[in-house]
Every structure is written in C-alpha cells, then in structure tokens.
Design a protein around this motif. Sequence first.
Motif, PDB file in Angstrom:
ATOM      1  N   CYS A 156      -3.813   6.782  -0.490  1.00 26.53           N
ATOM      2  CA  CYS A 156      -5.478   6.545  -0.340  1.00 26.53           C
ATOM      3  C   CYS A 156      -5.748   7.655   0.727  1.00 26.53           C
ATOM      4  CB  CYS A 156      -5.879   5.308  -0.214  1.00 26.53           C
ATOM      5  SG  CYS A 156      -5.431   4.531   1.670  1.00 26.53           S
ATOM      6  N   ASP A 202      -5.924   6.929   3.772  1.00 26.83           N
ATOM      7  CA  ASP A 202      -6.456   6.383   4.993  1.00 26.83           C
ATOM      8  C   ASP A 202      -5.358   6.489   6.321  1.00 26.83           C
ATOM      9  OD1 ASP A 202      -8.618   5.687   3.796  1.00 26.83           O
ATOM     10  OD2 ASP A 202      -8.264   3.694   3.276  1.00 26.83           O
ATOM     11  N   ASN A 239      -1.730   5.826   4.952  1.00 30.07           N
ATOM     12  CA  ASN A 239      -1.207   5.451   3.413  1.00 30.07           C
ATOM     13  C   ASN A 239      -1.288   6.480   2.412  1.00 30.07           C
ATOM     14  OD1 ASN A 239      -1.326   4.156   1.188  1.00 30.07           O
ATOM     15  ND2 ASN A 239      -2.802   2.584   1.842  1.00 30.07           N
ATOM     16  N   CYS A 288      -7.051  -3.122   5.415  1.00 30.85           N
ATOM     17  CA  CYS A 288      -6.333  -2.436   6.769  1.00 30.85           C
ATOM     18  C   CYS A 288      -7.133  -2.719   8.131  1.00 30.85           C
ATOM     19  CB  CYS A 288      -6.600  -0.984   6.352  1.00 30.85           C
ATOM     20  SG  CYS A 288      -5.585  -0.026   7.472  1.00 30.85           S
ATOM     21  N   CYS A 320      -9.669   1.085   4.768  1.00 26.78           N
ATOM     22  CA  CYS A 320     -10.313   0.035   3.947  1.00 26.78           C
ATOM     23  C   CYS A 320     -10.551  -1.477   4.903  1.00 26.78           C
ATOM     24  CB  CYS A 320      -9.412  -0.482   2.470  1.00 26.78           C
ATOM     25  SG  CYS A 320      -8.119  -1.268   2.993  1.00 26.78           S
ATOM     26  N   CYS A 324      -1.862  -1.462   2.478  1.00 24.45           N
ATOM     27  CA  CYS A 324      -3.234  -1.508   3.361  1.00 24.45           C
ATOM     28  C   CYS A 324      -2.742  -2.537   4.273  1.00 24.45           C
ATOM     29  CB  CYS A 324      -4.542  -1.902   2.599  1.00 24.45           C
ATOM     30  SG  CYS A 324      -4.868  -1.149   1.003  1.00 24.45           S
TER      31      CYS A 324
HETATM   32 FE1  FES Z   1      -6.657   2.916   2.122  1.00 25.73          FE
HETATM   33 FE2  FES Z   1      -6.558   0.568   1.824  1.00 25.73          FE
HETATM   34  S1  FES Z   1      -7.370   1.657   0.436  1.00 25.73           S
HETATM   35  S2  FES Z   1      -5.606   1.650   3.532  1.00 25.73           S
END
Ligand code: FES
Length: 142
Positions: free
Chosen positions: A38, A40, A35, A66, A63, A125
């Motif tokens: 962020c 992630d 993502n 996700c 998160c 997410c």
């Molecule tokens: Fe990073 Fe949801 S805030 S995947």
Amino acid sequence: MTTPTIYRDLLLEHARHPKNSGRIDNPDLQAFAQNPLCGDELELTLALSGEVIQDCKTQVRGCSICQASASMMSELILAKTLKEARQTSHIFTESLRKATSEIPETVESLRPLIDLKTHRSRIKCMKLAWDALEDCAAQHQT
Ligand code: FES
C-alpha cells in the motif's frame, strides 16, 4: 459488550490516540519500514540506557491497524532490553503464523491484533512496526 467489540474498540482507541507517537531527537536507533502493498510507512526511534529501551516513539503514515500495532508495541517494549523486545517480536510473529487461537502470555496484550490474523492481507499492517524493531535490533548487534 461482546469480546470482539471490546477488541475492536481497543484497537480503535490505539489508532485514534496512539501511545508514544512522534520521533526522538538524536535517537540511539532508528528504522523505517514500508508496506509494499500500500506504500504506507513508519519510522521507529529508540533511546537506550545500556541495553534497555528507555524511550520509544513511532511516526506512522498508515492504516488504523498499523497505527494501533505501533502504539501497542511501544507500550509493550518500553523498559525491556532489546533482546527481550526481539523475543517478544518473534513470539508475536509466531502467533500470527499458527493456526491455533492460543496466545502466549508474553503477547496476550496483543490479542486484539492477533485475533485478526485470518485476514491475511492485514498481516503486513500488523507487522510494520515490529519489522522496524527487528531492523533496530539488527543494527545494534552489528
Ligand atoms: Fe497500509 Fe495497512 S493498509 S499499512
């Protein structure tokens, strides 16, 4: 208990105790998704028996939404063919795009996620695991 509370609890349960978490050794297909908003990331590994997804694991650094989405996806696509899994992915994506609250039966189990679609910043997410699935399906086609 109200319906939104039930959905929230379901999501939290998947986030805290994700199904099919981890990675498959020597997978038939493997994809990573990140993502960009962020940072992630997630890894999806699949084991196939012919065209059928025999095993599916996700390793998530992301998160709760996700993580929950990856867990729910893994349950939904196991024992499906890659083509069916991809169709499910498209239906899920369409449901996130549409303004209507109607949800096709194929993705009814994803309602707790789809109901969050008004939070547009969380769409990525929800989609991360499915993007990795699309990547795996595309690799299989080439
Ligand atoms: Fe990073 Fe949801 S805030 S995947």
